[in-house]
Design a protein around this motif. Structure first.
Motif, short mmCIF file in Angstrom:
data_model
loop_
_atom_site.label_atom_id
_atom_site.label_comp_id
_atom_site.label_asym_id
_atom_site.label_seq_id
_atom_site.Cartn_x
_atom_site.Cartn_y
_atom_site.Cartn_z
N TRP A 123 0.71 -1.14 0.27
CA TRP A 123 0.05 0.11 0.33
C TRP A 123 0.80 1.47 -0.06
O TRP A 123 0.46 2.15 -0.73
CB TRP A 123 -0.59 -0.08 1.04
CG TRP A 123 -1.72 -0.64 0.83
CD1 TRP A 123 -1.43 -1.92 1.70
CD2 TRP A 123 -3.40 -1.20 0.32
NE1 TRP A 123 -2.78 -2.95 1.20
CE2 TRP A 123 -4.01 -2.56 0.47
CE3 TRP A 123 -3.88 -0.13 -0.24
CZ2 TRP A 123 -5.07 -2.66 0.09
CZ3 TRP A 123 -5.03 0.34 -0.07
CH2 TRP A 123 -5.43 -1.38 0.18
N TYR A 142 -0.34 1.58 -5.96
CA TYR A 142 -1.70 1.31 -5.69
C TYR A 142 -2.42 1.42 -6.15
O TYR A 142 -3.72 0.29 -7.29
CB TYR A 142 -2.77 1.42 -4.20
CG TYR A 142 -3.73 1.29 -3.86
CD1 TYR A 142 -4.87 0.14 -3.73
CD2 TYR A 142 -4.60 2.62 -4.23
CE1 TYR A 142 -6.29 0.16 -4.31
CE2 TYR A 142 -5.93 2.26 -4.42
CZ TYR A 142 -6.69 0.96 -4.79
OH TYR A 142 -8.00 1.53 -4.76
N PHE A 173 -2.93 6.12 0.48
CA PHE A 173 -3.47 4.96 1.09
C PHE A 173 -4.34 5.47 2.56
O PHE A 173 -5.76 5.09 2.95
CB PHE A 173 -2.90 4.54 1.77
CG PHE A 173 -2.61 3.17 2.61
CD1 PHE A 173 -4.46 2.52 2.65
CD2 PHE A 173 -3.00 2.77 3.98
CE1 PHE A 173 -5.18 1.35 3.10
CE2 PHE A 173 -2.51 1.42 5.14
CZ PHE A 173 -3.75 1.15 4.86
#
Length: 363
Positions: free
Chosen positions: A2, A42, A298
């Protein structure tokens, strides 16, 4: 994963610079980050979610152009009893006793309904359409801190004929795919450096498609249309608004790069439509021209999108829901935020289907 950069992630699997650059593009598209920035791994995954005709991670063309998607949505909505009004700018949400009762248009007309569902981004919805007094202070603070940063632009080009690229055979299937010229992640990072300095990229990253190679209905016979997605373009230039001269310089950086690889390209141009973050925001209401209605980092994903405590499409105002890309799972042509929002709205209404009457039950 992430918090990894797309550069670090690809280093674990590939050695060749040009291959890594090819995959890295999906880690930065629409994102105010560079390929070496944490969190961009991501963004690649986000673009590879889903499938087209069973091909996982594939992208597709909409026959007739992207407008065909919204036309199909509108037709489905009308078939279910809904009505659509265009050119009806909303001035603010009508709230009484903490509950949304409808909207007030810019011309003063009031439209009432049981629910109000906003597809605008979270900042536009709660900082422009709802009065501060109706919202908790902590919610307002988090909305203000939600990152929506413009980083990209668009250049649509009408062409007199199909461009030629000496590196490609004339019958190459690459003409029907997305094309770009970036050969290293370092080159992409330098383009991002320009954005950080408040300038458009002198040597931008271009993601180009020529959809008329597959869908000739989009141009007159023998003519072609090229769509160029461009990184990077900041929402403001050196702290000031974009000017028409800036827009011209931005377009020239795009054409100059294409012309390096396609001799005679300039002579094929019939018309250009140039969209900087200024035009994208003014024309379609995307704050700062951010195509995802908020960064896909994130801290702004999953239960934090758009803000902690409000990831289930509801808002602090009763009867006011969010369904745009500022909500989970974020941007992209997939309709997931809207579908998820509809599920929660139906749960609250305890109704089994989307069919509602009269037409203004939901706004």
């Amino acid at each position: 994963f992430w918090t990894m950069s797309i550069s670090d992630f690809l280093d674990e699997y590939f050695e060749t610079d040009v291959i890594k650059a090819n995959f890295a593009l999906s880690g930065i598209i629409g994102t105010a980050l560079g390929p070496m920035s944490p969190g961009t791994a991501y963004v690649l995954l986000h673009h590879y979610m889903g499938e087209v005709d069973g091909s996982v991670g594939a992208w597709g063309y909409a026959r007739g152009g992207m407008g065909a998607v919204t036309k199909a949505l509108a037709a489905s909505f009308k078939a279910s009893g809904g009505s659509i009004r265009t050119g009806a700018e909303v001035d603010h949400v009508l709230i009484r006793n903490g509950k949304a009762k409808g909207v007030v248009l810019a011309g003063g007309e009031e439209i009432y309904g049981k629910l109000v569902v906003s597809n605008a981004d979270v900042k536009r919805t709660f900082l422009k359409l709802v009065e501060e007094k109706e919202l908790p202070d902590i919610f307002l603070r988090r909305v203000r801190n939600f990152k929506i940063r413009g980083s990209s632009g668009k250049v649509n080009i009408a062409l007199d004929s199909l461009p030629e690229f000496p590196a490609l055979p004339k019958d190459s299937p690459v003409y029907r795919a997305d094309m770009h010229f970036t050969d290293s992640i370092e080159r992409m990072e330098r383009a991002y450096d320009d954005w950080k300095a408040g300038r458009w990229s002198v040597d931008p990253f271009l993601d180009m498609v020529i959809p008329t190679t597959l869908d000739p209905t989009m141009a007159p016979p023998g003519k072609h249309f090229m769509s160029c997605f461009v990184q990077y373009a900041p929402p403001r230039i050196d702290g000031r608004d974009w000017t028409d001269a800036d827009r011209g310089g931005f377009a020239e950086s795009v054409i100059a790069q294409i012309a390096q690889y396609s001799p005679g390209f300039r002579d094929r141009i019939v018309h250009m439509e140039v969209r900087t973050p200024r035009e994208i925001e003014a024309e379609v209401g995307l704050t700062e021209g951010n195509i995802f209605q908020g960064e896909l980092t994130f801290d702004q994903l999953l239960f934090n999108r758009p803000v902690p405590g409000y990831a289930q499409y509801r808002s602090p105002v009763g009867g006011l829901y969010m369904c745009g890309s500022s909500t989970h799972p974020g941007g992209g042509v997939m309709g997931a935020p809207g579908r998820n929002a509809a599920t929660e709205i139906l749960r609250d209404l305890a109704k089994p289907t989307l069919h509602m009457s009269p037409a203004h039950d939901v706004i």
